[in-house]
Design a protein around this motif. Structure first.
Motif, PDB file in Angstrom:
ATOM      1  N   PHE A   1      20.424  26.969  60.087  1.00 47.10           N
ATOM      2  CA  PHE A   1      19.062  26.166  60.669  1.00 47.10           C
ATOM      3  C   PHE A   1      19.313  27.089  62.258  1.00 47.10           C
ATOM      4  CE2 PHE A   1      18.709  23.108  64.006  1.00 47.10           C
ATOM      5  CZ  PHE A   1      17.291  22.637  63.762  1.00 47.10           C
ATOM      6  N   THR A   2      18.028  27.502  62.466  1.00 48.88           N
ATOM      7  CA  THR A   2      17.936  28.095  63.869  1.00 48.88           C
ATOM      8  C   THR A   2      17.605  27.112  64.711  1.00 48.88           C
ATOM      9  OG1 THR A   2      17.189  30.290  62.814  1.00 48.88           O
ATOM     10  CG2 THR A   2      17.029  30.072  65.150  1.00 48.88           C
ATOM     11  N   ALA A   3      18.326  26.871  65.713  1.00 45.84           N
ATOM     12  CA  ALA A   3      18.019  25.650  66.704  1.00 45.84           C
ATOM     13  C   ALA A   3      17.440  26.180  67.891  1.00 45.84           C
ATOM     14  CB  ALA A   3      19.455  25.031  67.178  1.00 45.84           C
ATOM     15  N   VAL A   4      17.903  27.531  68.479  1.00 49.20           N
ATOM     16  CA  VAL A   4      16.997  28.197  69.344  1.00 49.20           C
ATOM     17  C   VAL A   4      16.833  29.690  68.927  1.00 49.20           C
ATOM     18  CG1 VAL A   4      17.564  29.188  71.896  1.00 49.20           C
ATOM     19  CG2 VAL A   4      18.141  26.690  71.015  1.00 49.20           C
ATOM     20  N   ASP A   5      15.593  30.223  69.160  1.00 51.27           N
ATOM     21  CA  ASP A   5      15.116  31.301  68.291  1.00 51.27           C
ATOM     22  C   ASP A   5      14.679  32.203  69.283  1.00 51.27           C
ATOM     23  OD1 ASP A   5      14.409  33.017  66.442  1.00 51.27           O
ATOM     24  OD2 ASP A   5      13.010  31.501  65.506  1.00 51.27           O
ATOM     25  N   HIS A   6      15.508  33.209  69.665  1.00 47.82           N
ATOM     26  CA  HIS A   6      14.985  34.009  70.685  1.00 47.82           C
ATOM     27  C   HIS A   6      14.082  33.986  71.747  1.00 47.82           C
ATOM     28  CE1 HIS A   6      16.472  36.343  66.890  1.00 47.82           C
ATOM     29  NE2 HIS A   6      16.661  37.322  67.673  1.00 47.82           N
TER      30      HIS A   6
END
Length: 260
Positions: free
Chosen positions: A24-29
């Motif tokens: 799961f991507t919590a913070v994405d770039h």
């Protein structure tokens, strides 16, 4: 504002977690900058990634990728500084949390709690005492509160003491993580006014994390709207509130209007 006025720079920051065996991507770039003397709001509902972002900036969590720069020096990413240098840079950042009582040891007076952070900076007892009294005045608390324990003061007074403690070593950046959401509305407004005053007096850079757009509008120079780990939009609070670019921001704006 020139580049050298940037006190904090975040570039392509990413953090992933396993949640129920799925990645799961919590913070994405995400990328953003905080300028000296600016108050920047990061707004979004819980789970949007704002707390994870703060944890990476304060080194409680290691970023998977991306860069973090404080005062022109890289503290996360490929070419980061040595540990000692990073530690020095971290005296420039202080936090104020949601529940002020948690910032203090319940067995010690507020005065001792505030002085504790100064002691580590090789001050004599007398100097520390003077600094503590000066800080109490700065956050508009009566000096006799120094003798009280955290449970003996109101939530608003305790949050003022927590702000005093955070300011004790004269940081450049103050991170306020939902710092008013546990307080009632009139006290919230007073704390926001205090932060605004301190920002001006001390040329403090403030990163304000909140789910409350109305609060952000009152305090911040710029706002980032975060949703599902991404920054959806950024601008002045007025621009974001008056002409939201995404449905999500529109929803936040409507919630803020209902709350008023």
């Amino acid at each position: 504002m020139g580049m050298n006025d940037t006190i904090l720079k975040v570039k392509n920051l990413t953090k992933e977690f396993y949640k129920n065996k799925k990645l799961f991507t919590a913070v994405d770039h995400i990328s953003f900058q905080l300028q000296k003397g600016e108050c920047l709001g990061i707004v979004g509902e819980s789970g949007c990634g704002k707390t994870t972002t703060i944890k990476m900036i304060t080194q409680l969590l290691k970023a998977d990728s991306g860069e973090i720069w404080v005062d022109g020096k890289q503290i996360a990413g490929q070419k980061q500084q040595n540990r000692k240098e990073i530690k020095n840079l971290y005296t420039k950042i202080q936090m104020v949390f949601q529940t002020p009582q948690d910032s203090f040891d319940p067995r010690r007076t507020l005065g001792d709690g505030i002085m504790e952070s100064v002691y580590n900076h090789r001050m004599s007892k007398k100097e520390a005492r003077m600094r503590m009294e000066q800080l109490l005045q700065q956050v508009e608390l009566p000096l006799e509160l120094a003798e009280r324990y955290p449970h003996q003061v109101s939530g608003g007074q305790c949050q003022r003491a927590a702000i005093a403690r955070a300011l004790a070593i004269a940081p450049d950046i103050l991170i306020c993580d939902e710092a008013t959401s546990a307080l009632d509305v009139t006290v919230q407004a007073q704390i926001v006014d205090l932060l605004k005053q301190l920002q001006t007096e001390m040329n403090l850079s403030i990163l304000l994390i909140s789910h409350d757009l109305a609060l952000v509008q009152h305090l911040c120079d710029r706002v980032l709207v975060m949703y599902q780990g991404k920054i959806m939009e950024e601008g002045t609070p007025d621009a974001v509130i008056q002409t939201p670019k995404t449905e999500y921001t529109q929803m936040l704006v409507e919630a803020a209007m209902l709350g008023q």
